[in-house]
Design an enzyme around this catalytic site. Structure first.
Site, PDB file in Angstrom:
ATOM      1  N   GLY A   1       0.828  -1.208   0.000  1.00 56.70           N
ATOM      2  CA  GLY A   1       0.000   0.000   0.000  1.00 56.70           C
ATOM      3  C   GLY A   1       0.854   1.246   0.000  1.00 56.70           C
ATOM      4  O   GLY A   1       1.980   1.244  -0.500  1.00 56.70           O
ATOM      5  N   SER A   2       0.312   2.302   0.614  1.00 60.33           N
ATOM      6  CA  SER A   2       0.976   3.604   0.519  1.00 60.33           C
ATOM      7  C   SER A   2       2.269   3.643   1.324  1.00 60.33           C
ATOM      8  O   SER A   2       2.426   2.951   2.331  1.00 60.33           O
ATOM      9  CB  SER A   2       0.032   4.704   1.010  1.00 60.33           C
ATOM     10  OG  SER A   2      -0.044   4.676   2.413  1.00 60.33           O
TER      11      SER A   2
ATOM     12  N   VAL B   1       1.733   4.703   5.130  1.00 56.59           N
ATOM     13  CA  VAL B   1       1.315   3.642   6.057  1.00 56.59           C
ATOM     14  C   VAL B   1       2.413   2.582   6.193  1.00 56.59           C
ATOM     15  O   VAL B   1       2.732   2.131   7.293  1.00 56.59           O
ATOM     16  CB  VAL B   1      -0.019   2.998   5.589  1.00 56.59           C
ATOM     17  CG1 VAL B   1      -0.427   1.865   6.513  1.00 56.59           C
ATOM     18  CG2 VAL B   1      -1.117   4.041   5.520  1.00 56.59           C
ATOM     19  N   GLY B   2       3.035   2.247   5.078  1.00 56.53           N
ATOM     20  CA  GLY B   2       4.078   1.207   5.097  1.00 56.53           C
ATOM     21  C   GLY B   2       5.245   1.602   5.983  1.00 56.53           C
ATOM     22  O   GLY B   2       5.767   0.777   6.749  1.00 56.53           O
TER      23      GLY B   2
ATOM     24  N   GLU C   1       5.536  -3.397   0.908  1.00 56.03           N
ATOM     25  CA  GLU C   1       5.851  -2.953  -0.451  1.00 56.03           C
ATOM     26  C   GLU C   1       5.029  -1.700  -0.704  1.00 56.03           C
ATOM     27  O   GLU C   1       3.809  -1.711  -0.562  1.00 56.03           O
ATOM     28  CB  GLU C   1       5.534  -4.068  -1.453  1.00 56.03           C
ATOM     29  CG  GLU C   1       6.020  -3.780  -2.851  1.00 56.03           C
ATOM     30  CD  GLU C   1       4.905  -3.257  -3.712  1.00 56.03           C
ATOM     31  OE1 GLU C   1       5.043  -2.119  -4.191  1.00 56.03           O
ATOM     32  OE2 GLU C   1       3.903  -3.948  -3.880  1.00 56.03           O
TER      33      GLU C   1
ATOM     34  N   CYS D   1       1.382   0.748  -8.159  1.00 53.46           N
ATOM     35  CA  CYS D   1       2.602   1.248  -7.527  1.00 53.46           C
ATOM     36  C   CYS D   1       3.757   1.204  -8.504  1.00 53.46           C
ATOM     37  O   CYS D   1       4.759   1.876  -8.303  1.00 53.46           O
ATOM     38  CB  CYS D   1       2.907   0.532  -6.222  1.00 53.46           C
ATOM     39  SG  CYS D   1       2.772  -1.215  -6.322  1.00 53.46           S
TER      40      CYS D   1
HETATM   41  C1  UN1 Z   1       0.909  -2.605  -8.096  1.00 50.59           C
HETATM   42  O1  UN1 Z   1       1.578  -1.940  -8.868  1.00 50.59           O
HETATM   43  O2  UN1 Z   1       0.245  -2.045  -7.227  1.00 50.59           O
HETATM   44  O3  UN1 Z   1       3.473  -5.641 -12.060  1.00 50.59           O
HETATM   45  C2  UN1 Z   1       0.883  -4.071  -8.278  1.00 50.59           C
HETATM   46  C3  UN1 Z   1       2.285  -5.346 -12.143  1.00 50.59           C
HETATM   47  C4  UN1 Z   1       1.258  -6.189 -11.436  1.00 50.59           C
HETATM   48  C5  UN1 Z   1       1.189  -5.867  -9.982  1.00 50.59           C
HETATM   49  C6  UN1 Z   1       1.126  -4.407  -9.710  1.00 50.59           C
HETATM   50  N1  UN1 Z   1       1.601  -7.579 -11.597  1.00 50.59           N
HETATM   51  O4  UN1 Z   1       1.903  -4.378 -12.790  1.00 50.59           O
END
Ligand code: UN1
Length: 506
Positions: A231-232, A235-236, A254, A288
């Site tokens: 998540g963010s 928070v992480g 992550e 992310c």
């Molecule tokens: C995320 O970016 O929040 O690599 C997860 C990817 C996906 C997972 C993304 N398998 O884009």
């Protein structure tokens, strides 16, 4: 029965039973494309988390005593369910988190790939045979489950990421207490129903719906041996800090990224534009691994800019259930606000705006979707300066900076690495030397060449460096976070002989 018929609210799943919360409060899940409520859920409290943790703690001894293969049997059930229901569940993902329909299905496919990998892993070797200095000794590294794993997952991959965390944790013999994201409780509900249907023993899997306070109750509890969080960054970092202060407890987090794509002077510009559009606008920039920085060599800058801007102007924003849509809405109104603020910040810091579709025109909003959380691409060019916040802070939206550079790959890497984050990135180049420099020197966990920087496969390590990561709460590497290692040495002789030449005379 997962929904209380009298109150019409979905319940928590604790100790093998659908359970009302203790707090009496509820919350709604909403369709981001229409603003319409989807369903009502119990809002979890510290007391609900406490009951779930007690159940998980009690179930641990029996669950760990099963063989890996027996534990994996439950996951094979879930694997088949996810596969058989991909279209139906993909649509639910799209309706609850706003991703366009192919992404909704991809979320479910990624989930069953993870479940498949974890279940198949049950038949793989689970330790090492290690040579000893003493020929009559055998040394091994054996793994054992850590105990209760607390999982806190985000809304942007509401089916896949929970399985990143939970599939391996369960196969390895841990029990789980999970809090789904408050924006996607319906997807959480479906996963809990699958665990129930698969007959996962009582207490082995528990789900408490709710908000950050319920998540904090999981993180703070001493019965939790590992916290897995995706998540963010905000928070992480808080979780990593708290858990880091408790010896014996682990956190694998992550977080986000300010991911960059380098377009070198020898790039194939078809691949460059295609990769950049995918990386910046798929999932409305809410991965992310999405890219918010395009670092382009001066020799190809003008041509790349014209082509990228044209593509960004034409990205199809719309109803996620329409197969022609490329980009759905943002997750919630507050997030639209946040994206607008980032766009304003860039303008204040000297951005030359190239595409501003942040406020979609009325004609672009699909019929019946006026209350959706609409936001379109925002693209700007800006001179690189390390102090510009817009080049440092993650927006988590379709907000993209074009940065022109001159000089060699060293300069591109310097700009690329100039962020506190380090999750994903890509280089577009036809020169293998530049590609190898990028592979070795880009400060990131997921590096791509001549590809978008999204779309990682589940059996690769997924995680970042610097402020993007602490541990790998996903795929192969999650094993490290959910198991203890025992170095076991066995003497096969009737004498005692010590390593390091230590005298065994007594
Ligand atoms: C995320 O970016 O929040 O690599 C997860 C990817 C996906 C997972 C993304 N398998 O884009």
């Amino acid at each position: 029965m997962s929904r209380d018929a009298a109150t019409d609210r979905y319940q928590h799943y604790i100790d093998g039973a659908w359970t009302d919360g203790t707090g009496g409060e509820t919350f709604e899940s909403k369709n981001p494309a229409t603003g319409d409520p989807l369903a009502t859920f119990e809002r979890g409290t510290e007391a609900d988390v406490d009951t779930a943790l007690e159940a998980a703690d009690d179930a641990f001894e029996e669950w760990r005593s099963l063989s890996y293969i027996d534990r994996a049997e439950y996951l094979w059930e879930i694997y088949h369910e996810l596969r058989d229901r991909t279209d139906e569940l993909g649509e639910i993902v799209s309706r609850e988190c706003g991703k366009e329909i192919s992404e909704g299905r991809a979320d479910v496919i990624e989930a069953y790939h993870m479940v498949e990998w974890a279940a198949a892993n049950a038949r793989h070797p689970h330790g090492d045979v290690i040579p000893s200095e003493i020929p009559s000794k055998d040394a091994y590294m054996r793994r054992k489950p850590r105990g209760v794993i607390g999982c806190i997952t985000p809304w942007n991959f509401p089916v896949a990421i929970p399985f990143w965390h939970m599939a391996i944790a369960l196969v390895e013999g841990n029990t789980v207490v999970w809090k789904p994201a408050e924006q996607t409780p319906w997807c959480g509900q479906i996963i809990a129903e699958m665990m129930d249907d698969a007959g996962v023993p009582d207490g082995v899997f528990n789900m408490v719906q709710g908000f950050g306070d319920a998540g904090a109750s999981i993180v703070d509890d001493s019965r939790v041996d590992t916290v897995l969080f995706t998540g963010s960054a905000e928070v992480g970092h808080e979780i990593a800090g708290k858990v880091g202060g408790e010896p014996g407890k682990l956190a694998a987090c992550e977080m986000g990224g300010k991911n960059g794509i380098i377009v070198a002077e020898d790039a194939d510009l078809d691949i460059a534009v295609h990769s950049a559009v995918m990386s910046s606008f798929k999932t409305t920039g809410q991965r992310c691994v999405s890219s918010e920085r395009l670092i382009v060599h001066e020799d190809v800058y003008d041509e790349f800019k014209v082509r990228y801007v044209e593509a960004a102007e034409n990205v199809a924003v719309g109803d996620p259930l329409d197969e022609n849509t490329f980009m759905g809405p943002a997750i919630e109104p507050e997030h639209v606000e946040k994206i607008h603020k980032h766009n304003e910040l860039a303008k204040k810091e000297g951005a030359e705006v190239l595409v501003d579709r942040a406020d979609l025109n009325e004609g672009e909003i699909p019929d019946g979707h006026a209350n959706g959380n609409w936001v379109g691409p925002f693209v700007y060019e800006i001179e690189y300066d390390s102090d510009r916040r817009c080049l440092q802070e993650e927006c988590f939206g379709p907000h993209v900076a074009l940065i022109e550079y001159s000089g060699g790959i060293e300069r591109a890497l310097e700009i690329h690495n100039d962020t506190h984050y380090g999750l994903a990135g890509a280089i577009i180049s036809e020169d293998y030397r530049k590609i190898h420099r990028f592979r070795d020197e880009a400060e990131i966990g997921l590096a791509y060449a001549n590809l978008p920087c999204i779309g990682a496969e589940v059996h690769l390590p997924f995680g970042g460096v610097k402020k993007s990561g602490n541990g790998y709460p996903s795929a192969r590497e999650v094993i490290e976070a959910v198991t203890e290692r025992t170095a076991f040495t066995l003497n096969n002789s009737s004498d005692i002989e010590m390593a390091q030449g230590l005298s065994a005379d007594i």
